[in-house]
Design a protein around this motif. Sequence first.
Motif, PDB file in Angstrom:
ATOM      1  N   LEU A  43       2.429  -5.244  -1.062  1.00 14.82           N
ATOM      2  CA  LEU A  43       1.375  -4.637  -1.991  1.00 14.82           C
ATOM      3  C   LEU A  43       2.162  -4.395  -3.167  1.00 14.82           C
ATOM      4  CD1 LEU A  43      -1.174  -3.292  -2.640  1.00 14.82           C
ATOM      5  CD2 LEU A  43      -0.480  -1.234  -1.390  1.00 14.82           C
ATOM      6  N   GLY A  45      -7.261  -8.848  -0.881  1.00 17.63           N
ATOM      7  CA  GLY A  45      -7.271  -7.664  -0.579  1.00 17.63           C
ATOM      8  C   GLY A  45      -8.723  -7.242   0.335  1.00 17.63           C
ATOM      9  N   TRP A 101      -4.561  -0.390  -0.418  1.00 20.35           N
ATOM     10  CA  TRP A 101      -5.094  -2.004  -0.529  1.00 20.35           C
ATOM     11  C   TRP A 101      -6.546  -1.779  -1.151  1.00 20.35           C
ATOM     12  CZ3 TRP A 101      -2.240  -6.484  -0.701  1.00 20.35           C
ATOM     13  CH2 TRP A 101      -1.180  -6.236   0.210  1.00 20.35           C
TER      14      TRP A 101
END
Length: 282
Positions: free
Chosen positions: A103, A164, A182
């Motif tokens: 991420l 995502g 996310w």
Amino acid sequence: MKEFSIITGEEFERRKEDFSHCDELLHSLGSIRYCKAEVYRDCMIGTLRIPRKSEQRENPICLGFYMTEDSLLFVEETGDLRRWLENRLDKIGRLQTPDQILLQLMELMVENDILYLTHFEKEIERMEESLLHHIQKDFFEVLTRCRKKLLELNAYYQQLIAIGDVIQSHEGLSMVESIEPWARYTLRIERLQNHVHVLRENILQLRELFQSRQDAQQNKIMCILTVVTTLFLPLTLLTGWYGMNFSFMPELHWRYGYLAVIVAAVLIVSLEIVYIKKKKFF
């Protein structure tokens, strides 16, 4: 911190016995054209393609990733990822889980994008200002280049949003600690994509304005050609008439014939100019 490493495709292939679903990733590494992610029971694999956003870098950064609950492996051939991460390793080094590292990397991929899009805004404003005064020779080329780049960015953001969404749709996945970061990331990418949509609409309006200016210039040129043709059409008739050289044309032997033709031509053109100005044809 759990395992995090960057290796080449050749190294990954040599170690493929250590990874499940490695053939799918090796197939994707052959030609990385977009960003994607695929979730399996024990791992997540995918590819990332970071487009060029500066004149210093000619080619996009392309890499694959293989993430499990305990490790994250990046696969790339050129070494661009290592160089790109040189000044960012301190941010990644503080993270503990593979999904946090992934991420963080994906956030770094778009960290300066709002400034990059602001550059496009200024470029569009500059081109719009230039249309008010004069059209640059390379205007259409610059406009087309901006349109293509925005189209590429729109596809890029759409692919990141899809990644995502894939991760959020697998809530409870053991290799993802929390889906909330996310979700925030996806929302951020959606805002960037909306910004791109606005810029693309501005580009479209600018293109229509450019086309209207081009049409106006062409109409002006055609108007000038029409006026010039109209001015000289009677003179063409006059010269054609007296160019027939018939034997019994008295004007051909008249002492003042040449002078009379000149006066007639000047008078005709003068009357036409007065008429054209009165009707505001030009």
